[in-house]
Design an enzyme around this catalytic site. Structure first.
Site, PDB file in Angstrom:
ATOM      1  N   ARG A 150      -1.507  -5.511  -8.895  1.00  0.00           N
ATOM      2  CA  ARG A 150      -0.199  -6.772  -8.682  1.00  0.00           C
ATOM      3  C   ARG A 150      -0.423  -7.325  -9.494  1.00  0.00           C
ATOM      4  NH1 ARG A 150      -2.004  -8.237  -2.798  1.00  0.00           N
ATOM      5  NH2 ARG A 150      -4.097  -7.492  -3.346  1.00  0.00           N
ATOM      6  N   SER A 158      -2.350  -7.399   2.893  1.00  0.00           N
ATOM      7  CA  SER A 158      -2.890  -7.916   4.233  1.00  0.00           C
ATOM      8  C   SER A 158      -3.537  -9.099   4.449  1.00  0.00           C
ATOM      9  CB  SER A 158      -4.227  -6.840   4.454  1.00  0.00           C
ATOM     10  OG  SER A 158      -3.855  -5.685   3.561  1.00  0.00           O
ATOM     11  N   HIS A 218       1.085  -1.228   0.343  1.00  0.00           N
ATOM     12  CA  HIS A 218       0.243   0.155  -0.336  1.00  0.00           C
ATOM     13  C   HIS A 218       0.934   1.244  -0.332  1.00  0.00           C
ATOM     14  CE1 HIS A 218      -2.421  -2.866   2.161  1.00  0.00           C
ATOM     15  NE2 HIS A 218      -3.249  -1.955   1.218  1.00  0.00           N
ATOM     16  N   LYS A 271     -15.431  -8.166   3.842  1.00  0.00           N
ATOM     17  CA  LYS A 271     -14.901  -8.817   4.503  1.00  0.00           C
ATOM     18  C   LYS A 271     -15.105  -8.404   5.676  1.00  0.00           C
ATOM     19  CE  LYS A 271     -11.022  -7.764   1.651  1.00  0.00           C
ATOM     20  NZ  LYS A 271      -9.461  -6.213   1.238  1.00  0.00           N
TER      21      LYS A 271
HETATM   22  O1  PNS Z   1      -9.143  -2.743   0.681  1.00  0.00           O
HETATM   23  P1  PNS Z   1     -10.467  -3.537  -0.271  1.00  0.00           P
HETATM   24  O2  PNS Z   1     -11.278  -4.200   0.602  1.00  0.00           O
HETATM   25  O3  PNS Z   1      -9.933  -3.990  -1.625  1.00  0.00           O
HETATM   26  O4  PNS Z   1     -10.602  -1.776  -0.037  1.00  0.00           O
HETATM   27  C1  PNS Z   1     -11.993  -2.301  -1.080  1.00  0.00           C
HETATM   28  C2  PNS Z   1     -12.673  -0.545  -0.842  1.00  0.00           C
HETATM   29  C3  PNS Z   1     -13.090  -0.538   1.074  1.00  0.00           C
HETATM   30  C4  PNS Z   1     -11.989   1.035  -1.440  1.00  0.00           C
HETATM   31  C5  PNS Z   1     -14.529  -0.403  -1.342  1.00  0.00           C
HETATM   32  O5  PNS Z   1     -15.128  -1.448  -0.637  1.00  0.00           O
HETATM   33  C6  PNS Z   1     -14.910   0.459  -0.994  1.00  0.00           C
HETATM   34  O6  PNS Z   1     -15.242   1.277  -2.151  1.00  0.00           O
HETATM   35  N1  PNS Z   1     -15.856   1.023   0.381  1.00  0.00           N
HETATM   36  C7  PNS Z   1     -16.598   1.999   0.518  1.00  0.00           C
HETATM   37  C8  PNS Z   1     -18.208   1.804   0.194  1.00  0.00           C
HETATM   38  C9  PNS Z   1     -18.248   2.529  -1.801  1.00  0.00           C
HETATM   39  O7  PNS Z   1     -18.316   2.702  -2.059  1.00  0.00           O
HETATM   40  N2  PNS Z   1     -19.155   0.673  -2.277  1.00  0.00           N
HETATM   41  C10 PNS Z   1     -18.655   0.891  -3.919  1.00  0.00           C
HETATM   42  C11 PNS Z   1     -17.829   1.115  -4.139  1.00  0.00           C
HETATM   43  S1  PNS Z   1     -17.775   0.486  -5.536  1.00  0.00           S
END
Ligand code: PNS
Length: 164
Positions: free
Chosen positions: A90, A127, A17, A41
């Site tokens: 990645r 992670s 990150h 998650k």
């Molecule tokens: O590290 P991750 O879990 O792949 O990140 C995903 C994340 C947290 C960026 C995504 O789930 C997100 O943007 N969540 C916030 C809620 C939202 O906007 N959902 C619609 C996204 S398409």
């Protein structure tokens, strides 16, 4: 003034990150590390702890700050006046996961997502795997910043039954 939002769960923030945050900062005036909630998650660290660990990791890096995303990422970006979302790739599997999110975020507010290819030396860093290494007492050097390594070690030295 250009502003990039680097979003993620950051459960916890890794060296991978940080590599992407530094690359984003080399292209944008400001970078916000945006700690968001992924409904798919189950987290080891609570939101405030994920923010605190990320803050520790970017402390002193000019033009980089950490914020919690209270709801939709696209709305958060609009409120900040962000230029773009920046995400790291990645490999192809990352792109497969990121592509629908980029489309949804653009659908919601028009925000664009820029993809950055990370350092291949960190392509194995995730992670989820850092947590697995910590769970089994492995060496976290080079995977996560030292304060994150400390937090992971403490999380997995709690008495049995109290671990997430
Ligand atoms: O590290 P991750 O879990 O792949 O990140 C995903 C994340 C947290 C960026 C995504 O789930 C997100 O943007 N969540 C916030 C809620 C939202 O906007 N959902 C619609 C996204 S398409």
């Amino acid at each position: 003034m250009t502003l990039a939002v680097c979003p993620g769960s950051f459960d916890p923030l890794t060296e991978g990150h940080l590599d992407i945050v530094r690359r984003a900062r080399s292209m944008f005036d400001e970078v916000v590390v945006a700690v968001a909630h992924n409904q798919g998650k189950r987290y080891l660290f609570g939101a405030e702890e994920r923010v605190a660990l990320a803050e520790h990791a970017v402390a002193g890096v000019p033009g980089v700050r950490v914020q919690l995303v209270p709801g939709l990422l696209a709305s958060f970006c609009a409120e900040l006046g962000a230029t773009a979302i920046v995400k790291g790739l990645r490999g192809g599997a990352d792109f497969d996961g990121e592509h629908p999110m980029a489309l949804m975020n653009r659908h919601l507010t028009g925000i664009e997502t820029a993809f950055v290819v990370g350092d291949p030396a960190l392509a194995h860093v995730a992670s989820s795997m850092a947590k697995d290494v910590a769970r089994h007492g492995g060496d976290l050097t080079g995977l996560v910043p030292p304060p994150v390594a400390d937090a992971l070690r403490s999380a997995f030295t709690q008495p049995a039954g109290e671990q997430s």
